[in-house]
Design a protein around this motif. Sequence first.
Motif, mmCIF file in Angstrom:
data_model
loop_
_atom_site.group_PDB
_atom_site.id
_atom_site.type_symbol
_atom_site.label_atom_id
_atom_site.label_comp_id
_atom_site.label_asym_id
_atom_site.label_seq_id
_atom_site.Cartn_x
_atom_site.Cartn_y
_atom_site.Cartn_z
ATOM 1 N N SER A 161 0.827 -1.208 0.000
ATOM 2 C CA SER A 161 0.000 0.000 0.000
ATOM 3 C C SER A 161 0.863 1.259 0.000
ATOM 4 O O SER A 161 0.490 2.269 -0.585
ATOM 5 C CB SER A 161 -1.030 -0.009 1.135
ATOM 6 N N ALA A 162 2.060 1.186 0.629
ATOM 7 C CA ALA A 162 2.963 2.344 0.582
ATOM 8 C C ALA A 162 3.423 2.582 -0.857
ATOM 9 O O ALA A 162 3.456 3.723 -1.335
ATOM 10 C CB ALA A 162 4.173 2.115 1.491
ATOM 11 N N ALA A 163 3.742 1.487 -1.556
ATOM 12 C CA ALA A 163 4.186 1.623 -2.949
ATOM 13 C C ALA A 163 3.052 2.140 -3.823
ATOM 14 O O ALA A 163 3.248 2.985 -4.700
ATOM 15 C CB ALA A 163 4.701 0.275 -3.465
ATOM 16 N N LEU A 164 1.852 1.635 -3.546
ATOM 17 C CA LEU A 164 0.700 2.033 -4.352
ATOM 18 C C LEU A 164 0.401 3.520 -4.180
ATOM 19 O O LEU A 164 0.064 4.213 -5.137
ATOM 20 C CB LEU A 164 -0.515 1.196 -3.919
ATOM 21 N N GLU A 165 0.561 4.000 -2.954
ATOM 22 C CA GLU A 165 0.312 5.422 -2.692
ATOM 23 C C GLU A 165 1.257 6.267 -3.540
ATOM 24 O O GLU A 165 0.888 7.289 -4.100
ATOM 25 C CB GLU A 165 0.518 5.720 -1.197
ATOM 26 N N GLN A 166 2.505 5.786 -3.656
ATOM 27 C CA GLN A 166 3.489 6.518 -4.464
ATOM 28 C C GLN A 166 3.161 6.409 -5.944
ATOM 29 O O GLN A 166 3.320 7.350 -6.701
ATOM 30 C CB GLN A 166 4.877 5.962 -4.215
ATOM 31 N N LEU A 167 2.700 5.209 -6.336
ATOM 32 C CA LEU A 167 2.355 5.000 -7.745
ATOM 33 C C LEU A 167 1.201 5.918 -8.136
ATOM 34 O O LEU A 167 1.127 6.413 -9.253
ATOM 35 C CB LEU A 167 1.978 3.524 -7.949
ATOM 36 N N GLU A 168 0.306 6.133 -7.201
ATOM 37 C CA GLU A 168 -0.835 7.004 -7.491
ATOM 38 C C GLU A 168 -0.468 8.481 -7.382
ATOM 39 O O GLU A 168 -1.299 9.354 -7.560
ATOM 40 C CB GLU A 168 -1.998 6.670 -6.541
ATOM 41 N N GLY A 169 0.775 8.760 -7.041
ATOM 42 C CA GLY A 169 1.248 10.136 -7.074
ATOM 43 C C GLY A 169 1.204 10.869 -5.745
ATOM 44 O O GLY A 169 1.430 12.075 -5.700
ATOM 45 N N GLY A 170 0.883 10.170 -4.646
ATOM 46 C CA GLY A 170 0.770 10.819 -3.340
ATOM 47 C C GLY A 170 2.064 11.495 -2.916
ATOM 48 O O GLY A 170 2.078 12.674 -2.542
ATOM 49 N N LEU A 171 3.167 10.761 -3.020
ATOM 50 C CA LEU A 171 4.447 11.313 -2.590
ATOM 51 C C LEU A 171 4.901 12.417 -3.554
ATOM 52 O O LEU A 171 5.414 13.453 -3.137
ATOM 53 C CB LEU A 171 5.507 10.190 -2.518
ATOM 54 N N SER A 172 4.690 12.199 -4.855
ATOM 55 C CA SER A 172 5.071 13.208 -5.846
ATOM 56 C C SER A 172 4.382 14.529 -5.540
ATOM 57 O O SER A 172 4.969 15.604 -5.652
ATOM 58 C CB SER A 172 4.662 12.779 -7.260
ATOM 59 N N MET A 173 3.109 14.440 -5.125
ATOM 60 C CA MET A 173 2.359 15.661 -4.828
ATOM 61 C C MET A 173 2.961 16.388 -3.630
ATOM 62 O O MET A 173 3.124 17.599 -3.640
ATOM 63 C CB MET A 173 0.906 15.311 -4.515
ATOM 64 N N ARG A 174 3.301 15.600 -2.596
ATOM 65 C CA ARG A 174 3.881 16.220 -1.393
ATOM 66 C C ARG A 174 5.201 16.907 -1.721
ATOM 67 O O ARG A 174 5.466 18.017 -1.294
ATOM 68 C CB ARG A 174 4.139 15.151 -0.330
#
Length: 482
Positions: A161-174
Amino acid sequence: MKKINTCNDNIFALSTPVGGAIAVIRASGSGVLPVLREIFSGRIEHRQLNYGKITDRIEPDGGQGEERKENDTGALAVLDEAMAVYFRAPHSYTGEDMFELNLHGSYSVVSAVSRALTRRGMRLAEAGEFTKRAFLNGKMDLVQADAVMDLINAETRRGASAALEQLEGGLSMRIGAIEEKLLDFASELAAAMDYPEEMEDEVLSATPEVLNSAISRIRDLIDNGNCNKIIREGAKLAILGRPNVGKSSLLNALMNAERAIVTNIAGTTRDVLEEKIDLLGLPVRIADTAGIHETGDAVEKIGIERALHEAASAECVLLLFDGSAGITQEDERLVQKVFGMNCRNIIFVINKCDLPDCGTAAEKLKNIAPENGGSISRISCRTGFGLEELKHRIAEAVGLSEGRAIVTNERHIECLSAACAELCEAAELFSKGGNAAEMLLPQTELVAESVGNALHCLGEISGREVSEELLDRIFERFCVGK
Ligand code: GDP
């Protein structure tokens, strides 16, 4: 920065493991559609899976693997009955024209179809080349590309789920939000430096706040990044207790498997056993340690030292007691010892609660360790009582609650740390200037330079600023076919 070349050739790869019932070959490139038309008899529609036959002309001499000649008149052979899906550019994973073939998984079918593709000018993809093309074609940023591999390698639900959050752009947005603020600030600083006589107080007086806010947001991400180690390597959990309180039984109960030695002769778990389990979606490494008690046995002594060593470095320590036997002096000494070692996240666990007298043990524990805040779990390894609740307490103690943005990639943590160091330097330079009004041009220039460097580091995470060498380093850890 080196210029990155995008490639125009047509690539293919087997994306599934060899030997399965179905093999998926995927292909990408501007020229894959004509190849699909040539070898596939079924309908070809964007994003539709269609049935058809895969055929190829086989040269009379069976010349396998040779270049196909113009006007080749070899016999037409059916290589397989297959399902094919076509993705029209740019609506595909790579952003290029793509197709995928679902073939029967035999080695001979896969190699015959691979030959058919090679003879039509396609080449085998390199490791990670599909994802690299997706990045080069702007379909995803580098954080997302990195996440693809992390998702493939994730061992547990929480890692996935951590990887998926990044794949969906969560970390990129932050990260993007931090970059945006710093970019605005950098351009205001540049303007102020161009016109030093009008150096605007507003820009300068806002400097500490801008820098400190970026530093604290980056630090949050780095702190969460330490969970990365836990997600990848597993949180370390140590089970301590005197002999026979049920440490091996608890390990077994948590693993739901009888892999540690369970016996009622005191002192048989002499060394440290370590098992990795999936605990509510979290990877947890459990050290089942030697029973702790005073002993003259040299081998046991070493085991006990190791047990305490394990506890000192563990993310969570379970101090186990035998509720039916009450809290002994040995238990009390163990409690003092563990508290003296500053172990993290100690959970008192009273075992054997299927037997009478556990209440007395809990009362006594509260008195001897009031610093533990009376937090005591009661369980029975024999009946399973209290185990689910204990698992939740462990997950909570390790601090990986759901919904937390986690940086799961070492490279990202390195870049974030470097950016943070640059911003701290800028903040220090600025504070040396005394107050905004006294800020001198050379200092402002140094601050601007550090902010520029920090932006560069952040840019390397998203891929906004990236060299070809770095790209190669990132994608070479991928598997072929992704
Ligand atoms: P260790 O020396 O701390 O690893 O203890 P073990 O796991 O080997 O257990 C010691 C003994 O206690 C064994 O005979 C277990 O069957 C027994 N035992 C463990 N857990 C429980 C429990 O919850 N209830 C009861 N009644 N016996 C238990």
